[in-house]
Enzyme design. Structure first.
Site, short mmCIF file in Angstrom:
data_model
loop_
_atom_site.label_atom_id
_atom_site.label_comp_id
_atom_site.label_asym_id
_atom_site.label_seq_id
_atom_site.Cartn_x
_atom_site.Cartn_y
_atom_site.Cartn_z
N CYS A 173 -2.46 3.05 9.30
CA CYS A 173 -3.21 2.26 8.56
C CYS A 173 -4.60 2.05 9.69
O CYS A 173 -5.30 1.91 9.10
CB CYS A 173 -2.93 0.65 8.46
SG CYS A 173 -1.25 0.70 7.25
N HIS A 214 0.99 -1.27 -0.01
CA HIS A 214 -0.05 -0.04 0.10
C HIS A 214 0.99 1.34 -0.11
O HIS A 214 1.93 1.28 0.58
CB HIS A 214 -0.89 0.15 1.20
CG HIS A 214 -2.31 -0.79 1.31
ND1 HIS A 214 -2.73 -1.30 2.33
CD2 HIS A 214 -3.11 -0.90 0.23
CE1 HIS A 214 -3.74 -2.00 2.02
NE2 HIS A 214 -4.03 -1.65 0.83
#
Ligand code: ARG
Length: 280
Positions: free
Chosen positions: A262, A166
């Site tokens: 996150c 990511h």
């Protein structure tokens, strides 16, 4: 303005499947009590500088704790994520419902167009620009729709190291227009794109060792930075630019491939004014 940040307690968090290299060998190796302590410590720290909102954790979707992947917020718009893996697709309805109930305009991409929200889409802090990571999770094909909906330029960045799957695992725009990032996570064209767009004095390069400790996966609120762990050299680089660095261990979440950033999504995401560029 006080920033608002959305988090989801790890009530149902565990490593139950493998969809990134960090999760390998970690199924059923987590300690939910330790995860809860680590999560609460992070929430408490962030709560000192921002307002922490909560979404109720749902059973059967253990990665829902990673609210960065809920979608992408800009002002009152929310582009809902379309998860690549079936294991996370059950989160979409929960996040859509929460953001709708909060009064956001929920924008929905086609089902077959993977997009993993603020995990892969990060606003530059120097100019009105959205950086979009692709190559592992999000599909570059979503860029035109998002650019149109949010009326913003998009700069794609190709991720080439599966450990940094990511964008927010290796790239972190910071207050004041700075950018902390791990160059080796990107292909050559993307590295050149970053260099062309972000002046040298704004770039903070992160080593492989720091990146592996999720140093780029930092929560930045004003001049405060919250992260799992950072070398003295990186702390020095951040402090010399006026940031206060707070370390808080998030090892339980690293077993699932996530860390501080996150676990959060900023709900108060204002449009970066173009005027800042002229001053910079
Ligand atoms: N296990 C989760 C996944 O692989 C971790 C997500 C981490 N989130 C992030 N924004 N990097 O999707």
């Amino acid at each position: 303005m006080t920033e608002r940040i959305l988090m989801c307690a790890p009530d149902h968090f565990e490593v139950a499947y493998v969809i990134n290299p960090w999760m390998e060998g970690n199924i059923a190796h987590g300690d939910n009590k330790a995860a809860t302590r680590q999560w609460q410590a992070l929430a408490r720290l962030i709560g000192k500088v921002a307002q922490v909102e909560r979404i109720t954790a749902a059973p059967g979707v253990p990665d829902m704790v990673f609210t960065a992947n809920a979608g992408l917020v800009l002002e009152n718009k929310f582009v809902l994520s379309r998860f690549r893996h079936a294991e996370r697709q059950g989160e979409e309805a929960h996040f859509a419902h929460w953001f709708d109930a909060q009064g956001f305009e929920v924008l929905t991409l086609p089902r077959d167009m993977p997009f993993e929200g603020a995990g892969d889409a990060l606003f530059d802090r120097r100019e009105p620009l959205l950086w979009l990571g692709y190559g592992h999770r999000s599909d570059q094909a979503c860029a035109p729709l998002i650019a149109k909906w949010l009326d913003i330029e998009i700069a794609p960045l190709k991720l080439v190291d599966e450990r940094f799957y990511h964008l927010d695992t290796c790239f972190c725009p910071l207050e004041g227009g700075y950018l902390m990032y791990h160059p080796a996570a990107f292909d050559a064209v993307s590295q050149a794109r970053i260099i062309a767009r972000v002046p040298a004095e704004y770039r903070i390069q992160v080593s492989d060792a720091d990146a592996m400790n999720f140093a780029c996966n930092a929560v930045n609120c004003g001049r405060s930075i919250f992260l799992n762990r950072s070398s003295d050299a990186l702390k020095h680089a951040l402090r010399s630019r006026g940031f206060a660095v707070h370390e808080t261990p998030l090892t339980e979440f690293m077993k699932a491939g996530g860390s501080a950033k996150c676990l959060t999504i900023k709900l108060t995401e204002a449009r970066q004014p173009a005027a800042v560029l002229a001053v910079a």
